[in-house]
Scaffold this motif. Structure first.
Motif, PDB file in Angstrom:
ATOM      1  N   PRO A  93      69.343 104.962 -38.535  1.00  0.00           N
ATOM      2  CA  PRO A  93      68.541 105.105 -39.766  1.00  0.00           C
ATOM      3  C   PRO A  93      67.411 104.085 -39.871  1.00  0.00           C
ATOM      4  N   LEU A  94      67.685 102.823 -39.531  1.00  0.00           N
ATOM      5  CA  LEU A  94      66.630 101.806 -39.594  1.00  0.00           C
ATOM      6  C   LEU A  94      65.520 102.131 -38.603  1.00  0.00           C
ATOM      7  N   ASN A  95      65.888 102.568 -37.396  1.00  0.00           N
ATOM      8  CA  ASN A  95      64.863 102.921 -36.411  1.00  0.00           C
ATOM      9  C   ASN A  95      63.996 104.082 -36.890  1.00  0.00           C
ATOM     10  N   PHE A  96      64.609 105.081 -37.522  1.00  0.00           N
ATOM     11  CA  PHE A  96      63.832 106.214 -38.034  1.00  0.00           C
ATOM     12  C   PHE A  96      62.929 105.797 -39.199  1.00  0.00           C
ATOM     13  N   ILE A  97      63.413 104.901 -40.049  1.00  0.00           N
ATOM     14  CA  ILE A  97      62.594 104.412 -41.168  1.00  0.00           C
ATOM     15  C   ILE A  97      61.386 103.641 -40.630  1.00  0.00           C
ATOM     16  N   LEU A  98      61.623 102.728 -39.699  1.00  0.00           N
ATOM     17  CA  LEU A  98      60.515 101.965 -39.119  1.00  0.00           C
ATOM     18  C   LEU A  98      59.539 102.873 -38.379  1.00  0.00           C
ATOM     19  N   LEU A  99      60.069 103.869 -37.660  1.00  0.00           N
ATOM     20  CA  LEU A  99      59.208 104.827 -36.968  1.00  0.00           C
ATOM     21  C   LEU A  99      58.332 105.593 -37.956  1.00  0.00           C
ATOM     22  N   THR A 100      58.900 105.977 -39.083  1.00  0.00           N
ATOM     23  CA  THR A 100      58.129 106.688 -40.105  1.00  0.00           C
ATOM     24  C   THR A 100      56.993 105.821 -40.639  1.00  0.00           C
ATOM     25  N   PHE A 101      57.297 104.558 -40.942  1.00  0.00           N
ATOM     26  CA  PHE A 101      56.268 103.671 -41.478  1.00  0.00           C
ATOM     27  C   PHE A 101      55.156 103.390 -40.470  1.00  0.00           C
ATOM     28  N   VAL A 102      55.523 103.083 -39.231  1.00  0.00           N
ATOM     29  CA  VAL A 102      54.466 102.786 -38.253  1.00  0.00           C
ATOM     30  C   VAL A 102      53.684 104.036 -37.879  1.00  0.00           C
ATOM     31  N   SER A 103      54.319 105.195 -37.929  1.00  0.00           N
ATOM     32  CA  SER A 103      53.587 106.445 -37.682  1.00  0.00           C
ATOM     33  C   SER A 103      52.576 106.694 -38.798  1.00  0.00           C
ATOM     34  N   PHE A 104      52.960 106.380 -40.021  1.00  0.00           N
ATOM     35  CA  PHE A 104      52.046 106.506 -41.152  1.00  0.00           C
ATOM     36  C   PHE A 104      50.852 105.553 -40.983  1.00  0.00           C
ATOM     37  N   ILE A 105      51.118 104.326 -40.576  1.00  0.00           N
ATOM     38  CA  ILE A 105      50.033 103.367 -40.340  1.00  0.00           C
ATOM     39  C   ILE A 105      49.142 103.862 -39.202  1.00  0.00           C
ATOM     40  N   LEU A 106      49.753 104.349 -38.145  1.00  0.00           N
ATOM     41  CA  LEU A 106      48.991 104.874 -37.007  1.00  0.00           C
ATOM     42  C   LEU A 106      48.081 106.015 -37.446  1.00  0.00           C
ATOM     43  N   TRP A 107      48.626 106.966 -38.186  1.00  0.00           N
ATOM     44  CA  TRP A 107      47.828 108.085 -38.671  1.00  0.00           C
ATOM     45  C   TRP A 107      46.753 107.605 -39.652  1.00  0.00           C
ATOM     46  N   GLY A 108      47.155 106.769 -40.594  1.00  0.00           N
ATOM     47  CA  GLY A 108      46.228 106.328 -41.632  1.00  0.00           C
ATOM     48  C   GLY A 108      45.049 105.545 -41.093  1.00  0.00           C
ATOM     49  N   ARG A 109      45.328 104.631 -40.178  1.00  0.00           N
ATOM     50  CA  ARG A 109      44.242 103.797 -39.636  1.00  0.00           C
ATOM     51  C   ARG A 109      43.403 104.532 -38.595  1.00  0.00           C
ATOM     52  N   ARG A 110      43.938 105.606 -38.035  1.00  0.00           N
ATOM     53  CA  ARG A 110      43.143 106.412 -37.094  1.00  0.00           C
ATOM     54  C   ARG A 110      42.305 107.452 -37.822  1.00  0.00           C
ATOM     55  N   LYS A 111      42.924 108.156 -38.767  1.00  0.00           N
ATOM     56  CA  LYS A 111      42.286 109.337 -39.357  1.00  0.00           C
ATOM     57  C   LYS A 111      41.873 109.150 -40.810  1.00  0.00           C
ATOM     58  N   ARG A 112      42.791 108.705 -41.631  1.00  0.00           N
ATOM     59  CA  ARG A 112      42.590 108.739 -43.070  1.00  0.00           C
ATOM     60  C   ARG A 112      41.760 107.574 -43.615  1.00  0.00           C
ATOM     61  N   ALA A 113      42.080 106.368 -43.199  1.00  0.00           N
ATOM     62  CA  ALA A 113      41.399 105.200 -43.746  1.00  0.00           C
ATOM     63  C   ALA A 113      41.134 104.171 -42.651  1.00  0.00           C
ATOM     64  N   PRO A 114      40.260 104.499 -41.703  1.00  0.00           N
ATOM     65  CA  PRO A 114      39.975 103.513 -40.656  1.00  0.00           C
ATOM     66  C   PRO A 114      39.304 102.278 -41.222  1.00  0.00           C
ATOM     67  N   ILE A 115      39.572 101.164 -40.604  1.00  0.00           N
ATOM     68  CA  ILE A 115      38.966  99.898 -41.026  1.00  0.00           C
ATOM     69  C   ILE A 115      37.749  99.650 -40.151  1.00  0.00           C
ATOM     70  N   LEU A 116      36.641  99.386 -40.785  1.00  0.00           N
ATOM     71  CA  LEU A 116      35.421  99.114 -40.037  1.00  0.00           C
ATOM     72  C   LEU A 116      35.414  97.675 -39.577  1.00  0.00           C
ATOM     73  N   PRO A 117      34.905  97.400 -38.380  1.00  0.00           N
ATOM     74  CA  PRO A 117      34.811  96.025 -37.919  1.00  0.00           C
ATOM     75  C   PRO A 117      33.832  95.223 -38.753  1.00  0.00           C
ATOM     76  N   ARG A 118      34.050  93.930 -38.767  1.00  0.00           N
ATOM     77  CA  ARG A 118      33.161  93.010 -39.472  1.00  0.00           C
ATOM     78  C   ARG A 118      31.801  93.028 -38.787  1.00  0.00           C
ATOM     79  N   MET A 119      30.756  93.003 -39.565  1.00  0.00           N
ATOM     80  CA  MET A 119      29.402  93.027 -39.002  1.00  0.00           C
ATOM     81  C   MET A 119      28.830  91.654 -38.901  1.00  0.00           C
TER      82      MET A 119
END
Length: 119
Positions: A93-119
């Motif tokens: 269960p802990l592994n699945f919970i952590l996998l869910t959270f990091v998958s959300f971060i992976l998706w979010g930072r790739r597609k939904r809300a990418p962070i722009l580099p400092r200029m």
């Protein structure tokens, strides 16, 4: 921030606590059976936690957040396979919970809300 804290905590436990103490705490023999794997996964956990937060926070090389989340996801998939083959289903269960959270971060930072580099 929570996933950063979780990975740092687990990483520091695996790196600095005696394997026997972790075996008793987690009620599984694998830390004593595979001490090299224990320390290696601790290093990956700690690096992943830092990699998820620091590049996004500083906006220096924010793509590293995506790579850290990918690494953490691969670690959790490996942990699920490892624990499943050993019959250690209480750990899953802990592994699945952590996998869910990091998958959300992976998706979010790739597609939904990418962070722009400092200029």
């Amino acid at each position: 921030m929570l996933i950063f804290a979780a990975f740092i905590l687990f990483g520091l436990q695996k790196l600095f606590m005696p394997a026997e103490a972790l075996t008793a705490m987690w009620q599984t023999p694998w830390p004593v059976e595979y001490p090299g794997l224990l320390r290696f996964t601790g290093l990956i956990d700690a690096a992943g936690g830092i990699g998820i937060l620091l590049p996004a926070l500083t906006r220096i090389q924010p793509r590293l957040t995506i790579l850290a989340a990918l690494g953490c996801a691969l670690l959790q998939i490996s942990a699920i396979i490892f624990h499943s083959t050993r019959g250690e289903f209480a750990a899953l269960p802990l592994n699945f919970i952590l996998l869910t959270f990091v998958s959300f971060i992976l998706w979010g930072r790739r597609k939904r809300a990418p962070i722009l580099p400092r200029m």
